[in-house]
Design a protein around this motif. Structure first.
Motif, PDB file in Angstrom:
ATOM      1  N   ASN A  55       3.655  -3.943  -2.755  1.00  0.00           N
ATOM      2  CA  ASN A  55       3.426  -5.434  -3.046  1.00  0.00           C
ATOM      3  C   ASN A  55       2.445  -6.010  -2.223  1.00  0.00           C
ATOM      4  OD1 ASN A  55       5.749  -5.547  -5.098  1.00  0.00           O
ATOM      5  ND2 ASN A  55       7.045  -5.310  -3.384  1.00  0.00           N
ATOM      6  N   TYR A  56       1.053  -5.446  -2.476  1.00  0.00           N
ATOM      7  CA  TYR A  56       0.000  -6.095  -1.715  1.00  0.00           C
ATOM      8  C   TYR A  56      -0.507  -7.277  -2.068  1.00  0.00           C
ATOM      9  CZ  TYR A  56       0.002  -1.461   0.585  1.00  0.00           C
ATOM     10  OH  TYR A  56       0.196  -0.540   1.498  1.00  0.00           O
ATOM     11  N   THR A  57      -1.026  -8.141  -1.303  1.00  0.00           N
ATOM     12  CA  THR A  57      -1.673  -9.306  -1.557  1.00  0.00           C
ATOM     13  C   THR A  57      -3.103  -9.462  -1.255  1.00  0.00           C
ATOM     14  OG1 THR A  57      -1.267 -10.451   0.347  1.00  0.00           O
ATOM     15  CG2 THR A  57       0.573 -10.615  -1.329  1.00  0.00           C
ATOM     16  N   TYR A  58      -3.570  -8.429  -0.412  1.00  0.00           N
ATOM     17  CA  TYR A  58      -5.129  -8.365  -0.125  1.00  0.00           C
ATOM     18  C   TYR A  58      -5.628  -6.969   0.290  1.00  0.00           C
ATOM     19  CZ  TYR A  58      -9.186  -9.524   2.693  1.00  0.00           C
ATOM     20  OH  TYR A  58     -10.708  -9.484   3.008  1.00  0.00           O
ATOM     21  N   GLU A  74       2.504  -7.637   6.662  1.00  0.00           N
ATOM     22  CA  GLU A  74       2.261  -6.385   7.429  1.00  0.00           C
ATOM     23  C   GLU A  74       1.083  -5.771   6.832  1.00  0.00           C
ATOM     24  OE1 GLU A  74       6.817  -4.965   7.771  1.00  0.00           O
ATOM     25  OE2 GLU A  74       5.960  -4.619   6.107  1.00  0.00           O
ATOM     26  N   VAL A  75       0.281  -5.233   7.852  1.00  0.00           N
ATOM     27  CA  VAL A  75      -1.045  -4.586   7.441  1.00  0.00           C
ATOM     28  C   VAL A  75      -0.740  -3.052   7.429  1.00  0.00           C
ATOM     29  CG1 VAL A  75      -3.451  -4.323   8.339  1.00  0.00           C
ATOM     30  CG2 VAL A  75      -2.321  -6.560   8.649  1.00  0.00           C
ATOM     31  N   TYR A  76      -1.424  -2.594   6.505  1.00  0.00           N
ATOM     32  CA  TYR A  76      -1.267  -1.148   6.296  1.00  0.00           C
ATOM     33  C   TYR A  76      -2.554  -0.699   5.940  1.00  0.00           C
ATOM     34  CZ  TYR A  76       3.772  -0.694   5.988  1.00  0.00           C
ATOM     35  OH  TYR A  76       5.139  -0.723   6.451  1.00  0.00           O
ATOM     36  N   CYS A  77      -3.099   0.646   6.726  1.00  0.00           N
ATOM     37  CA  CYS A  77      -4.384   1.348   6.440  1.00  0.00           C
ATOM     38  C   CYS A  77      -4.282   2.581   6.370  1.00  0.00           C
ATOM     39  CB  CYS A  77      -4.980   0.777   7.924  1.00  0.00           C
ATOM     40  SG  CYS A  77      -5.611  -0.849   8.265  1.00  0.00           S
ATOM     41  N   TRP A  78      -5.321   3.319   5.776  1.00  0.00           N
ATOM     42  CA  TRP A  78      -5.370   4.790   5.535  1.00  0.00           C
ATOM     43  C   TRP A  78      -6.946   5.047   5.513  1.00  0.00           C
ATOM     44  CZ3 TRP A  78      -3.738   1.019   2.285  1.00  0.00           C
ATOM     45  CH2 TRP A  78      -4.671   0.766   1.179  1.00  0.00           C
ATOM     46  N   PRO A  97      -0.881   5.222   3.593  1.00  0.00           N
ATOM     47  CA  PRO A  97      -0.798   3.942   4.353  1.00  0.00           C
ATOM     48  C   PRO A  97       0.216   4.185   5.674  1.00  0.00           C
ATOM     49  CG  PRO A  97      -0.644   3.462   1.984  1.00  0.00           C
ATOM     50  CD  PRO A  97      -0.548   5.091   2.138  1.00  0.00           C
ATOM     51  N   VAL A  98      -0.444   3.600   6.540  1.00  0.00           N
ATOM     52  CA  VAL A  98       0.380   3.707   7.925  1.00  0.00           C
ATOM     53  C   VAL A  98       0.197   2.219   8.278  1.00  0.00           C
ATOM     54  CG1 VAL A  98      -1.646   4.232   9.073  1.00  0.00           C
ATOM     55  CG2 VAL A  98       0.918   4.823  10.316  1.00  0.00           C
TER      56      VAL A  98
END
Length: 103
Positions: A55-58, A74-78, A97-98
Motif C-alpha cells: 500500500n505505497y503512496t510515493y 514507513e520507508v522501504y528501499c531495494w 524491499p527492506v
C-alpha cells in the motif's frame, strides 16, 4: 500508473491500488522482485516485511535502487546498497524491499 520513477536503467510505476511494478535492468535487484533478472515488461515488487508494503503512496528511484513510502509512513528501499543508500544500516544489496532505520 499514478506516478513513475526513473533510475539510470530501470523504471518503476505506482499503481492506484498502492502496488508497485518495475521494469528494465536488474543487475542489483533494483526491480525489487527477488531476482537480478532484467525484465522488458513490468514485474511486481515483492512484498516487504510489513503487511502495509503493498500500500505505497510515493515512489522514487536512484541510479540502481528504489524507495517508496507506504500508507503507514514507513520507508522501504531495494536494490544496490554499496554506500548504505537504502538506509538499513548495512551495505548489503537487497532484492526485495527492506525497511529503513528510524533516525
Amino acid at each position: 500508473y499514478t506516478t513513475l520513477a526513473c533510475g539510470a536503467t530501470h523504471t518503476c510505476g505506482l499503481l492506484s491500488t498502492g502496488a508497485i511494478r518495475c521494469w528494465g535492468k536488474n543487475s542489483s535487484g533494483q526491480l525489487g522482485n527477488n531476482s537480478t533478472t532484467t525484465s522488458n515488461s513490468p514485474v511486481n515488487v515483492a512484498q516487504g516485511a510489513n503487511s502495509d508494503t503493498d500500500n505505497y503512496t510515493y515512489i522514487t528511484a536512484g541510479k540502481d535502487h528504489s524507495c517508496a513510502i507506504n500508507t503507514s509512513d514507513e520507508v522501504y528501499c531495494w536494490g544496490l546498497n554499496n554506500v548504505n543508500q537504502l538506509g538499513d544500516d548495512s551495505t548489503t544489496t537487497r532484492l526485495t524491499p527492506v525497511a529503513t532505520q528510524d533516525i
